[in-house]
Design a protein around this motif. Structure first.
Motif, PDB file in Angstrom:
ATOM      1  N   ILE A   9      -1.988  35.559  85.753  1.00 38.73           N
ATOM      2  CA  ILE A   9      -2.090  34.633  84.618  1.00 38.73           C
ATOM      3  C   ILE A   9      -2.440  35.403  83.350  1.00 38.73           C
ATOM      4  O   ILE A   9      -1.889  35.142  82.274  1.00 38.73           O
ATOM      5  N   ARG A  10      -3.346  36.386  83.448  1.00 38.92           N
ATOM      6  CA  ARG A  10      -3.686  37.205  82.277  1.00 38.92           C
ATOM      7  C   ARG A  10      -2.448  37.926  81.745  1.00 38.92           C
ATOM      8  O   ARG A  10      -2.220  37.983  80.533  1.00 38.92           O
ATOM      9  N   LYS A  11      -1.632  38.426  82.654  1.00 40.01           N
ATOM     10  CA  LYS A  11      -0.412  39.127  82.251  1.00 40.01           C
ATOM     11  C   LYS A  11       0.568  38.160  81.588  1.00 40.01           C
ATOM     12  O   LYS A  11       1.141  38.463  80.539  1.00 40.01           O
ATOM     13  N   GLU A  12       0.758  37.000  82.179  1.00 41.99           N
ATOM     14  CA  GLU A  12       1.687  35.998  81.648  1.00 41.99           C
ATOM     15  C   GLU A  12       1.280  35.553  80.235  1.00 41.99           C
ATOM     16  O   GLU A  12       2.128  35.353  79.374  1.00 41.99           O
ATOM     17  N   LEU A  13      -0.021  35.418  79.987  1.00 45.28           N
ATOM     18  CA  LEU A  13      -0.519  34.985  78.689  1.00 45.28           C
ATOM     19  C   LEU A  13      -0.809  36.150  77.748  1.00 45.28           C
ATOM     20  O   LEU A  13      -1.233  35.941  76.619  1.00 45.28           O
ATOM     21  N   GLN A  38      -9.783  35.360  72.537  1.00 51.81           N
ATOM     22  CA  GLN A  38     -10.559  34.127  72.595  1.00 51.81           C
ATOM     23  C   GLN A  38      -9.719  33.002  73.176  1.00 51.81           C
ATOM     24  O   GLN A  38      -8.510  32.924  72.941  1.00 51.81           O
ATOM     25  N   LEU A  39     -10.402  32.134  73.948  1.00 52.41           N
ATOM     26  CA  LEU A  39      -9.759  30.974  74.550  1.00 52.41           C
ATOM     27  C   LEU A  39     -10.469  29.716  74.076  1.00 52.41           C
ATOM     28  O   LEU A  39     -11.689  29.694  73.963  1.00 52.41           O
ATOM     29  N   ASN A  40      -9.697  28.697  73.812  1.00 53.02           N
ATOM     30  CA  ASN A  40     -10.258  27.380  73.525  1.00 53.02           C
ATOM     31  C   ASN A  40     -10.362  26.664  74.872  1.00 53.02           C
ATOM     32  O   ASN A  40      -9.380  26.587  75.614  1.00 53.02           O
ATOM     33  N   MET A  54      -9.138  22.830  80.638  1.00 49.14           N
ATOM     34  CA  MET A  54      -7.924  23.410  80.065  1.00 49.14           C
ATOM     35  C   MET A  54      -8.330  24.588  79.181  1.00 49.14           C
ATOM     36  O   MET A  54      -9.271  24.479  78.393  1.00 49.14           O
ATOM     37  N   MET A  55      -7.624  25.714  79.322  1.00 50.13           N
ATOM     38  CA  MET A  55      -7.886  26.891  78.498  1.00 50.13           C
ATOM     39  C   MET A  55      -6.605  27.246  77.756  1.00 50.13           C
ATOM     40  O   MET A  55      -5.527  27.245  78.327  1.00 50.13           O
ATOM     41  N   GLU A  56      -6.782  27.554  76.460  1.00 55.28           N
ATOM     42  CA  GLU A  56      -5.649  27.881  75.615  1.00 55.28           C
ATOM     43  C   GLU A  56      -5.988  29.132  74.817  1.00 55.28           C
ATOM     44  O   GLU A  56      -7.033  29.216  74.180  1.00 55.28           O
ATOM     45  N   LYS A  57      -5.096  30.114  74.844  1.00 56.29           N
ATOM     46  CA  LYS A  57      -5.320  31.349  74.102  1.00 56.29           C
ATOM     47  C   LYS A  57      -5.210  31.057  72.608  1.00 56.29           C
ATOM     48  O   LYS A  57      -4.280  30.407  72.145  1.00 56.29           O
TER      49      LYS A  57
END
Length: 84
Positions: free
Chosen positions: A16-20, A27-29, A38-41
């Motif tokens: 997931i880190r690679k995909e994002l 920072q993530l919201n 829910m986490m959003e970059k």
């Protein structure tokens, strides 16, 4: 699946880190929606600089109907229409 540490930390799986394209310091919201976390970059400062650099710097005068003169604000018009 991940575990929550004693400090409330979780490890985001590598795939997931690679995909994002997540890296240390990003920072993530984090929000709670209908019982789901829910986490959003968030965009990095460099990305914001690129966005702001694209905003045209012209004086744009709107008439009563909200229209502007394309000849007096050509850069703004190109920006509004997604042209570069």
């Amino acid at each position: 699946m991940v575990k929550v540490s004693g400090k409330g930390q979780v490890v985001i799986p590598a795939a997931i880190r690679k995909e994002l394209d997540l890296a240390a310091g990003d920072q993530l919201n984090v929000t709670l929606i209908d019982g789901q976390v829910m986490m959003e970059k968030l965009p990095a400062a460099a990305v914001w600089r690129e966005v702001v650099a694209q905003v045209p710097v012209e004086q744009v005068v709107l008439d009563e109907a909200g229209h502007y003169d394309v000849h007096h604000a050509p850069r703004f018009d190109r920006w509004v229409h997604g042209e570069r």
